[in-house]
Design an enzyme around this catalytic site. Structure first.
Site, short mmCIF file in Angstrom:
data_model
loop_
_atom_site.label_atom_id
_atom_site.label_comp_id
_atom_site.label_asym_id
_atom_site.label_seq_id
_atom_site.Cartn_x
_atom_site.Cartn_y
_atom_site.Cartn_z
N LYS A 1 0.90 -1.01 0.06
CA LYS A 1 -0.07 -0.19 0.22
C LYS A 1 0.99 1.20 0.48
CE LYS A 1 -1.69 -1.08 4.06
NZ LYS A 1 -1.21 -2.04 4.02
N ARG B 1 -10.30 0.27 8.32
CA ARG B 1 -9.74 -0.87 8.90
C ARG B 1 -10.89 -1.29 9.21
NH1 ARG B 1 -4.01 0.00 8.44
NH2 ARG B 1 -2.51 -1.86 9.26
N ARG C 1 11.34 -5.66 5.14
CA ARG C 1 11.09 -3.74 4.81
C ARG C 1 11.82 -3.19 6.14
NH1 ARG C 1 5.28 -2.08 5.45
NH2 ARG C 1 6.07 -3.02 7.32
N ARG D 1 10.73 -1.06 11.31
CA ARG D 1 10.03 -1.44 11.92
C ARG D 1 9.38 -1.39 13.36
NH1 ARG D 1 4.65 0.52 8.58
NH2 ARG D 1 3.62 -1.27 10.14
N ARG E 1 -0.78 -9.56 13.65
CA ARG E 1 -1.16 -8.05 12.32
C ARG E 1 -1.46 -8.70 11.34
NH1 ARG E 1 3.77 -5.30 10.38
NH2 ARG E 1 2.74 -4.48 9.02
#
Ligand code: AP5
Ligand code: MG
Ligand code: ZN
Length: 214
Positions: A13, A88, A127, A160, A171
């Site tokens: 996203k 969400r 990431r 992160r 998540r």
């Protein structure tokens, strides 16, 4: 253009939002980025949000909806915006619809970046984000030119807090139970476009532009 990007954690996203917002010249509204900015500057909102984000759980609806409404009334959202990571929950989607109606606005596009769950762990664990400008990289799929350094601002790349295996799994759980139902919600109440998120970054964006240009 007024649009929503839907997708699982790590679907792409944020990556695609940057490319879309640059091409169509609309502001990028990422609730995750807004929360992370508040966490790094220790605002009261950041202190609240951190408790949930570090566990991989959703920040409560009332806090999140307020953040988005405050942002949507700003001048730069008048002619368009891209919402990344909001709504969400079905409740957030209903509140957004009411709010847009109250300011005489509607949605043009709801776009799902569809990625099977088997891709999620590697995308998130690999990431890296820039600690100063927030740009996102991947050690394998989108590496920076120089190891550990942001291409755009030379900031230091970091991982992160919620990109560890345990939190990513949580998540993903949260996505499946609370966010995935939005796919049916938008199929029923709106029109949902879908793009295959398994392809490489540039192929995905090419396919997104084909949808948005129509
Ligand atoms: P948020 O920041 O929104 O996290 P998320 O939804 O888990 O999504 P991500 O940002 O992890 O993934 P992405 O889809 O943006 O993927 P990206 O482009 O970076 O939310 C964080 C937390 O904030 C939530 O857990 C919650 O606590 C809270 N929160 C936020 N919004 C909320 C809301 N509305 N309500 C309540 N709580 C909320 O890509 C991922 C990686 O893959 C990158 O390394 C990238 O380089 C790579 N990649 C991207 N595309 C490709 C591709 N096509 N091929 C290969 N690699 C790719
Ligand atoms: Mg993101
Ligand atoms: Zn940077």
């Amino acid at each position: 253009m007024r649009m929503i990007l839907l997708g699982a954690p790590g679907a792409g996203k944020g990556t695609q939002a940057n490319l879309i917002c640059e091409k169509y010249n609309i502001p990028h509204l990422s609730t995750g980025d807004i929360f992370r900015m508040n966490i790094s500057t220790c605002t009261p909102l950041g202190v609240q949000a951190k408790k949930y984000i570090d566990k991989g759980q959703l920040v409560p609806d009332d806090l999140t909806i307020q953040v988005v409404e405050d942002r949507l009334v700003r001048e730069d959202c008048k002619d368009g915006f891209l919402l990344d990571g909001f709504p969400r929950t079905v409740f957030q989607a209903e509140e957004l619809a009411k709010f847009l109606q109250s300011i005489n606005n509607t949605l043009d596009v709801v776009l799902l970046i569809d990625v099977p769950t088997g891709f999620i762990l590697e995308r998130n664990i690999g990431r890296r984000i820039c600690s100063s400008c927030g740009s996102s990289y991947h050690i394998k799929f989108n590496p920076p030119e120089e190891l550990g350094i942001c291409d755009f601002c030379s900031g230091k790349l970091i991982q992160r807090n919620d990109d560890n295996e345990e939190t990513v799994k949580e998540r993903l759980n949260v996505y499946t139970t609370q966010t995935h139902p939005l796919i049916d919600y938008y199929k029923t109440n709106h029109f949902l476009s879908t793009v295959d998120g398994r392809d490489d970054i540039l192929t995905v964006s090419k396919n997104i532009f084909l949808i948005l240009d129509n």
